[in-house]
Design an enzyme around this catalytic site. Structure first.
Site, PDB file in Angstrom:
ATOM      1  N   HIS A  86      64.291  60.384  43.914  1.00  0.00           N
ATOM      2  CA  HIS A  86      64.981  61.025  42.798  1.00  0.00           C
ATOM      3  C   HIS A  86      65.775  62.217  43.317  1.00  0.00           C
ATOM      4  O   HIS A  86      65.337  62.918  44.230  1.00  0.00           O
ATOM      5  CB  HIS A  86      63.964  61.499  41.753  1.00  0.00           C
ATOM      6  CG  HIS A  86      64.531  62.466  40.750  1.00  0.00           C
ATOM      7  ND1 HIS A  86      64.329  63.829  40.833  1.00  0.00           N
ATOM      8  CD2 HIS A  86      65.306  62.265  39.658  1.00  0.00           C
ATOM      9  CE1 HIS A  86      64.941  64.424  39.824  1.00  0.00           C
ATOM     10  NE2 HIS A  86      65.541  63.503  39.100  1.00  0.00           N
ATOM     11  N   SER A  87      66.977  62.439  42.759  1.00  0.00           N
ATOM     12  CA  SER A  87      67.781  63.606  43.102  1.00  0.00           C
ATOM     13  C   SER A  87      68.090  63.595  44.604  1.00  0.00           C
ATOM     14  O   SER A  87      68.576  62.597  45.133  1.00  0.00           O
ATOM     15  CB  SER A  87      67.036  64.876  42.669  1.00  0.00           C
ATOM     16  OG  SER A  87      67.778  66.038  42.914  1.00  0.00           O
ATOM     17  N   LEU A  88      67.813  64.676  45.294  1.00  0.00           N
ATOM     18  CA  LEU A  88      67.998  64.715  46.746  1.00  0.00           C
ATOM     19  C   LEU A  88      67.246  63.575  47.418  1.00  0.00           C
ATOM     20  O   LEU A  88      67.743  62.958  48.369  1.00  0.00           O
ATOM     21  CB  LEU A  88      67.517  66.062  47.289  1.00  0.00           C
ATOM     22  CG  LEU A  88      67.405  66.213  48.813  1.00  0.00           C
ATOM     23  CD1 LEU A  88      68.767  66.060  49.478  1.00  0.00           C
ATOM     24  CD2 LEU A  88      66.768  67.553  49.170  1.00  0.00           C
ATOM     25  N   ILE A 111      67.306  57.386  41.843  1.00  0.00           N
ATOM     26  CA  ILE A 111      67.303  57.826  40.450  1.00  0.00           C
ATOM     27  C   ILE A 111      67.935  59.213  40.356  1.00  0.00           C
ATOM     28  O   ILE A 111      67.503  60.148  41.029  1.00  0.00           O
ATOM     29  CB  ILE A 111      65.872  57.856  39.886  1.00  0.00           C
ATOM     30  CG1 ILE A 111      65.264  56.445  39.925  1.00  0.00           C
ATOM     31  CG2 ILE A 111      65.854  58.406  38.467  1.00  0.00           C
ATOM     32  CD1 ILE A 111      63.824  56.378  39.464  1.00  0.00           C
ATOM     33  N   GLY A 169      66.700  60.632  46.242  1.00  0.00           N
ATOM     34  CA  GLY A 169      67.451  59.397  46.068  1.00  0.00           C
ATOM     35  C   GLY A 169      68.607  59.289  47.039  1.00  0.00           C
ATOM     36  O   GLY A 169      68.887  58.211  47.583  1.00  0.00           O
TER      37      GLY A 169
END
Length: 306
Positions: free
Chosen positions: A248-250, A269, A252
């Site tokens: 997720h975020s970084l 994500i 991802g």
């Protein structure tokens, strides 16, 4: 945290669909939580299921040649002709709501230790002694590793950026933002007095000096380098396994960059776009850089923001 909020909204919604779904085509995999550096027996009560399907990917024939090509590009701005294999591997079935729900829970758990508020108990109690980056003095790359009982498929879940508010964010917040800004910032984090700059490459006018910035990205302590070393360790531990990478975020974006490097299936994500970061890292690809990275590696982005 943001992902917990998103997952909290997703779980009841997707669970409503999953209860009555019947997906007969793809293969169903049962997963267990694993330590990233020890192949330990897992309690069968911790099983949970994901659906898989065949996906095509490109992989470099030689990882040493890939490393040499990156070095040549970084040092001399020269491209190298690499040989690539087009392969068909088992990847997550991202059209299955049940699979997306379980991957979202795995990704959420990358931010937490078992037993913490927000941890999803996926099929029973989880006992984690040596997860990725959760040692008492660790302040950087974090996540968890999951595996099927027969080790046929292994999933690396990578934590994203922890919010770094005053007095909060946890021990990884500083390095999370440092990696965010090196990979995705166009001004070396020269935003205002509340930001910490990440390198000496600022050239004014909200710009960074490209060569200087790229040299700053080859440090072994940065998350991409840590991720590649971890992937090598996983392939050593599980030489016959399919390895998926999620985040997720970084996390991802790191998953996407590692997927491009090794040709591994990825689910990202709410991650920032990784094309510029791939260019800064000088990652070779089997097609023109003008094409999206998702055209050469099976990367699925869910709930993506601008």
């Amino acid at each position: 945290m943001l992902l917990s909020t998103v997952a909290g909204l997703l779980v009841p919604f997707l669970s409503w669909f999953c209860d009555g779904s019947r997906h007969t085509g793809p293969k169903t995999l049962s997963f267990q939580l694993r330590h990233y550096h020890a192949n330990l027996e897992a309690d069968p009560s911790t099983d949970y299921s994901l659906r898989s399907r065949a996906v095509k990917t490109h992989r470099p024939v030689s990882l040493s040649a890939l490393a040499e090509a990156r070095t040549r590009s970084i040092r001399f701005a020269q491209s190298a002709l690499l040989d690539w294999d087009e392969d068909e591997v088992l990847g997550p079935d991202v059209e299955s709501r049940e699979t997306l729900l379980e991957l979202a829970k795995m990704t959420n758990n990358a931010y937490l230790e078992p037993g913490e508020a927000g941890w999803y108990e996926l099929g029973g109690d989880w006992n984690v002694s040596y997860p990725v980056g959760w040692e008492p003095d660790a302040d950087g790359f974090r996540g968890h590793v999951f595996a099927t009982p027969d080790n046929s498929t292994v999933v690396l879940s990578i934590k994203g950026t922890s919010a770094g508010y005053v007095g909060g964010g946890g021990p990884t917040s500083k390095k999370d933002k440092f990696n965010d800004n090196l990979l995705f910032s166009c001004c070396c984090a020269r935003v205002d007095w509340t930001w910490t700059t990440v390198c000496d490459c600022y050239r004014g006018g909200w710009k960074c000096e490209q060569n200087c910035l790229e040299r700053s990205l080859v440090e072994e302590s940065l998350f991409y380098s840590i991720g590649t070393n971890l992937y090598y360790n996983l392939t050593y531990m599980y030489p016959e396994s399919n390895i998926w990478i999620i985040g997720h975020s970084l996390g991802g974006s790191l998953a996407s960059l590692l997927g491009v490097t090794f040709g591994a299936p990825v689910v990202a994500i709410e991650s920032p776009g990784e094309k510029m970061a791939a260019g800064r890292l000088h990652l070779p690809s089997p097609v023109s850089r003008h094409l999206a990275l998702r055209s050469i590696v099976p990367v699925s982005s869910e709930l993506r923001t601008a």
